[in-house]
Enzyme design. Structure first.
Site, PDB file in Angstrom:
ATOM      1  N   VAL A 146       0.841  -1.199   0.000  1.00 33.76           N
ATOM      2  CA  VAL A 146       0.000   0.000   0.000  1.00 33.76           C
ATOM      3  C   VAL A 146       0.874   1.246   0.000  1.00 33.76           C
ATOM      4  O   VAL A 146       1.867   1.326   0.737  1.00 33.76           O
ATOM      5  CB  VAL A 146      -0.938   0.014   1.221  1.00 33.76           C
ATOM      6  CG1 VAL A 146      -1.814   1.269   1.214  1.00 33.76           C
ATOM      7  CG2 VAL A 146      -1.806  -1.242   1.248  1.00 33.76           C
ATOM      8  N   LYS A 160      -3.555   0.362  -3.163  1.00 33.28           N
ATOM      9  CA  LYS A 160      -3.182  -1.023  -2.869  1.00 33.28           C
ATOM     10  C   LYS A 160      -2.838  -1.715  -4.183  1.00 33.28           C
ATOM     11  O   LYS A 160      -3.667  -1.775  -5.094  1.00 33.28           O
ATOM     12  CB  LYS A 160      -4.349  -1.716  -2.164  1.00 33.28           C
ATOM     13  CG  LYS A 160      -4.096  -3.135  -1.702  1.00 33.28           C
ATOM     14  CD  LYS A 160      -5.331  -3.623  -0.931  1.00 33.28           C
ATOM     15  CE  LYS A 160      -5.189  -5.040  -0.460  1.00 33.28           C
ATOM     16  NZ  LYS A 160      -6.412  -5.484   0.281  1.00 33.28           N
ATOM     17  N   ASP A 295     -12.452  -8.935   9.837  1.00 35.31           N
ATOM     18  CA  ASP A 295     -11.034  -8.883  10.205  1.00 35.31           C
ATOM     19  C   ASP A 295     -10.700  -7.602  10.967  1.00 35.31           C
ATOM     20  O   ASP A 295      -9.784  -6.867  10.600  1.00 35.31           O
ATOM     21  CB  ASP A 295     -10.181  -8.981   8.935  1.00 35.31           C
ATOM     22  CG  ASP A 295      -8.745  -9.369   9.220  1.00 35.31           C
ATOM     23  OD1 ASP A 295      -8.493  -9.950  10.298  1.00 35.31           O
ATOM     24  OD2 ASP A 295      -7.867  -9.104   8.377  1.00 35.31           O
TER      25      ASP A 295
END
Length: 422
Positions: A146, A160, A295
């Site tokens: 990134v 990204k 996540d």
């Protein structure tokens, strides 16, 4: 050259396969290779089995050696191990603890390659897109890295960029995984209970989605549509014009990582409020929409001014089916009522089975979990242990735990870790 393996399939990746066998033997798993018949897939494999591991390796536990195998084999296997780390119903908790240690941080690939890939993907000259593009990324992982950049319009963005050839590498490894899973299941009877081939198939679908950055862009936009009105939450904007399957451009979120508690305190943030908001945000996702960020580890949660939260990395999302949401609700209601029979009835009604079930056995297992939960003070409740007990109860009672429950369990565990840190 194609090699013929005992399963009757041409084996196209002999060198990578031999590399995997060498790693297994290096860490003391020659017996597993021999017993499972893996060395027979290639003639050269038989010679490897005679080689010995370094005697010092046996000073480590079996679980540590398994982690080292995954670590040594690289990105695909690290990702696979991270997925398995949430399957406490399938693997021993000692192995879960080891796999949770795996990190996929790797050295960055050259920025010149990243720039070339961006130009190919976006089909524009680099200078027509960015007014600033640094020489080094701010983060690098096994799949992508990134950059903090500035568009010619003046907007600061995070770009990204996928690692070159990572898709080809992962597909090669998955093909080998499928062969290994089939071979092990055929030669080791007790391995059949783990349904290794299905686990590999699930992983293959998950990693293919993660490698498609347009899927992540869609996740962010869907998340925005569901939770844009939640004032405590900031959802970054996606720049579709500058996003493809291999490049994702989104708003750069400037804030403090939730793990940096000392800095948060120094800046005057209310840590208790942040902990409460992080819980509220997840509960809204799970119970209002059944669509949640799966996540939310500390590196993916950023704190903005006014104690707002922003979630990063939308590659792994959870979606709860209506039946799973009904199951969770029934379990919570039954737990609050301390009614094990109510929970058992709903579990039997909403879950599939893969063998004979005992209603009494399920009710006894449920009662043990409920009593252990409600006769313990809030400060002493070990939420990961509670979740693990719930997940293990299902296969032990020949019940099929809905697949979408695994990601929810992982999310709650990460949520507790963040709360304890705050």
């Amino acid at each position: 050259m194609k090699y013929q393996n005992p399963l009757g399939k041409p084996f196209r990746h002999a060198n990578r396969y031999l590399e995997i066998l060498k790693v297994l033997i290096r860490y003391g798993f020659a017996d597993l290779v021999s017993r499972s018949g893996l060395e027979k897939i290639l003639n050269a494999g038989r010679k490897l089995v005679d080689k010995k591991a370094d005697p010092g390796i046996y000073e480590l536990s079996t679980w540590e050696r398994i982690r080292l195998v995954f670590e040594d084999l690289g990105p695909t296997y690290i990702k696979f191990a991270q997925l398995m780390s949430i399957r406490g119903d399938l693997i021993p908790m000692e192995l879960v603890a080891e796999l949770e240690k795996l990190q996929d941080d790797v050295p960055p690939f050259p920025t010149v390659e990243a720039r070339a890939l961006i130009e190919r993907e976006l089909e524009e000259d680099f200078g027509d897109i960015f007014s600033q593009f640094p020489d080094k990324p701010i983060a690098a992982g096994s799949i992508a890295q990134v950059y903090r950049c500035e568009l010619v319009s003046g907007e600061v963005v995070a770009v990204k960029v996928q690692r070159p050839d990572i898709l080809k590498q992962i597909r090669t490894d998955i093909e080998i995984m499928e062969t290994i899973a089939e071979t092990v299941s055929r030669h080791i009877p007790e391995a059949k209970m783990y349904n290794l081939q299905k686990v590999v198939q699930e992983f293959s679908r998950a990693i293919e989605l993660e490698l498609d950055f347009l899927n992540e862009a869609s996740n962010i936009e869907s998340f925005h549509g569901c939770f844009n009105e939640v004032q405590e939450l900031h959802i970054p904007r996606v720049y579709r014009k500058y996003s493809t399957r291999k490049v994702l451009t989104m708003e750069f979120v400037q804030g403090i990582k939730i793990s940096h508690t000392a800095k948060l305190e120094q800046e005057g943030y209310d840590l208790k409020l942040l902990a409460r908001r992080s819980i509220d945000v997840v509960l809204k996702q799970v119970f209002e929409q059944g669509f949640f960020h799966a996540d939310p580890h500390a590196g993916n949660v950023t704190v903005l001014p006014d104690n707002r939260l922003s979630l990063l990395d939308y590659g792994m999302m959870g979606r709860l089916s209506p039946s799973t949401r009904r199951l969770i609700t029934a379990m919570l209601i039954g737990a609050l009522l301390k009614d094990s029979q109510y929970i058992t009835r709903n579990v039997l009604r909403l879950c599939d089975t893969h063998g004979p079930v005992s209603q009494r056995g399920i009710e006894a297992a449920v009662a043990e979990i409920v009593e252990g939960f409600f006769y313990t003070s809030l400060e002493q409740i070990d939420m990961p242990e509670v979740i693990t007990k719930i997940m293990r109860m299902f296969p032990e009672q020949n019940l099929v735990l809905p697949a979408d429950m695994y990601l929810l369990g992982r999310t709650i565990m990460l949520l507790q870790a963040n709360g304890e840190r705050l």
